[in-house]
Design a protein around this motif. Sequence first.
Motif, short mmCIF file in Angstrom:
data_model
loop_
_atom_site.label_atom_id
_atom_site.label_comp_id
_atom_site.label_asym_id
_atom_site.label_seq_id
_atom_site.Cartn_x
_atom_site.Cartn_y
_atom_site.Cartn_z
N ASP A 1 35.43 53.55 78.08
CA ASP A 1 36.58 53.53 77.27
C ASP A 1 36.98 54.73 76.02
OD1 ASP A 1 37.86 51.94 78.77
OD2 ASP A 1 37.14 50.23 77.49
N TYR A 2 35.67 55.68 76.21
CA TYR A 2 35.98 56.76 75.31
C TYR A 2 36.52 58.01 75.77
CZ TYR A 2 32.85 54.59 71.71
OH TYR A 2 32.39 53.63 70.74
N TYR A 3 36.96 58.78 75.03
CA TYR A 3 37.52 60.11 75.40
C TYR A 3 36.61 61.22 74.80
CZ TYR A 3 40.72 64.07 76.74
OH TYR A 3 41.10 65.21 77.45
N ALA A 4 36.24 62.44 75.57
CA ALA A 4 35.23 63.19 75.00
C ALA A 4 36.17 64.60 75.14
CB ALA A 4 34.21 63.32 76.05
N GLY A 5 35.50 65.40 74.15
CA GLY A 5 36.11 66.92 73.94
C GLY A 5 34.78 67.93 73.43
N LEU A 6 35.35 69.01 73.25
CA LEU A 6 34.26 69.95 73.08
C LEU A 6 34.47 70.55 71.58
CD1 LEU A 6 31.73 71.41 74.13
CD2 LEU A 6 33.35 73.54 74.68
N LEU A 7 33.38 70.69 70.82
CA LEU A 7 33.68 71.69 69.58
C LEU A 7 32.45 72.83 69.83
CD1 LEU A 7 33.87 68.56 67.14
CD2 LEU A 7 35.76 69.80 68.10
N PRO A 8 33.16 73.82 70.06
CA PRO A 8 31.97 74.93 70.25
C PRO A 8 30.88 75.01 69.23
CG PRO A 8 34.08 75.69 70.89
CD PRO A 8 34.29 74.12 70.02
N GLN A 9 31.50 75.03 67.80
CA GLN A 9 30.42 75.58 66.95
C GLN A 9 29.20 74.52 66.66
OE1 GLN A 9 33.33 75.37 63.73
NE2 GLN A 9 33.22 77.25 63.50
N LEU A 10 29.63 73.17 67.20
CA LEU A 10 28.49 72.09 67.25
C LEU A 10 27.58 71.97 68.54
CD1 LEU A 10 30.54 71.10 65.16
CD2 LEU A 10 30.03 68.66 65.63
N TRP A 11 27.74 73.18 69.56
CA TRP A 11 27.29 73.18 70.85
C TRP A 11 25.83 73.71 70.50
CZ3 TRP A 11 27.96 70.89 75.37
CH2 TRP A 11 26.98 71.20 76.35
N THR A 12 25.81 74.84 69.91
CA THR A 12 24.50 75.70 69.71
C THR A 12 23.82 74.81 68.30
OG1 THR A 12 25.56 77.40 68.51
CG2 THR A 12 25.00 77.68 70.68
N LYS A 13 24.43 74.58 67.26
CA LYS A 13 23.92 74.16 66.13
C LYS A 13 24.43 72.69 66.36
CE LYS A 13 23.45 74.65 61.53
NZ LYS A 13 23.90 75.32 60.03
N PHE B 1 28.46 62.01 68.49
CA PHE B 1 28.09 63.39 68.92
C PHE B 1 27.06 63.14 70.21
CE2 PHE B 1 29.06 63.61 64.40
CZ PHE B 1 30.07 64.29 64.44
N GLU B 2 27.51 63.37 71.50
CA GLU B 2 26.63 63.43 72.77
C GLU B 2 27.03 64.49 73.63
OE1 GLU B 2 25.66 59.30 74.23
OE2 GLU B 2 27.27 60.24 75.69
N LYS B 3 26.19 65.28 73.93
CA LYS B 3 26.37 66.40 75.02
C LYS B 3 26.58 65.91 76.40
CE LYS B 3 24.31 70.57 72.88
NZ LYS B 3 23.52 71.72 73.06
N GLY B 4 27.67 66.35 76.99
CA GLY B 4 27.56 65.72 78.41
C GLY B 4 28.62 66.68 79.02
N LYS B 5 28.89 66.35 80.29
CA LYS B 5 30.06 67.01 81.06
C LYS B 5 31.03 65.71 81.66
CE LYS B 5 27.14 70.76 82.70
NZ LYS B 5 26.71 71.47 84.00
N LYS B 6 32.35 66.42 82.01
CA LYS B 6 33.30 65.50 82.73
C LYS B 6 33.86 66.40 83.85
CE LYS B 6 36.83 65.62 79.24
NZ LYS B 6 38.01 65.08 78.39
N PRO B 7 34.04 65.52 84.95
CA PRO B 7 35.00 66.02 85.96
C PRO B 7 36.21 66.66 85.39
CG PRO B 7 34.37 64.22 86.72
CD PRO B 7 33.85 64.31 85.16
N ILE C 1 31.55 65.74 71.88
CA ILE C 1 31.82 64.81 70.82
C ILE C 1 32.74 63.70 71.69
CG2 ILE C 1 34.00 66.34 70.24
CD1 ILE C 1 33.72 64.88 67.50
N LYS C 2 32.85 62.29 71.35
CA LYS C 2 34.05 61.69 71.70
C LYS C 2 34.24 60.45 70.94
CE LYS C 2 30.11 58.71 73.92
NZ LYS C 2 29.51 58.39 75.21
#
Length: 208
Positions: free
Chosen positions: A64-76, A112-118, A132-133
């Motif tokens: 039941d979590y929704y995930a998004g992306l924050l580019p600045q938190l990807w490499t750091k 804070f958790e890296k992942g992928k979603k379709p 992020i989710k």
Amino acid sequence: MTNKIIAEKYFGILATVDWNSNQWQAESTEEDLKNSNFGFTKEHGITYTSLNFAHEVYPTDENDYYAGLLPQLWTKTPDKENAKLVKIVFIKAKNWEDKKNYIVGFYAFPIFEKGKKPSPIASFTEDFETNIKALPKDIHILKNYILFEDEDVKKFIPKGKKVGLRGFNYLEKDNVYSILDRMSSKNSDVKLQGIKYRIIKTIDAIER
């Protein structure tokens, strides 16, 4: 008597994403991509942030979590020690049309958790990168964005710090409360007020 060093407590993060003319609930426009201030987006002509606030449009994960992306938190990625008390991530973006920065929304009680979603969009065939989710009830985009001007830095960013251009900023309690107060002053919003109350209650309990 020795002076004790008091560790800073960070309860929030301010991070930047690229602008989306569809309120991050649909694909970015060609103009959004062309005018992005992120090198990856300009180079590849795509962004994984376009659905960051589509939590009421597209489904959540199995928990039941929704995930998004924050580019600045990807490499750091956030430091575990600094981020252990973080209860909210404010999201800022620069409108390429008026060249101004706005705080547009937030993820409260984030993971804070890296992942992928379709991809849920037929025209975008790649998986979405995520880092992020939060539960949909804790994700919110403002009806009235908050203009982030130079004079706001003193209230919104810890003393002695500058707004991260390529990185993100950790926020202290007073910064978090100042941003939430500004949001409340510009938005008569039941969901916002409810999340604000829970954030303040949680932080105050930690501070006791």
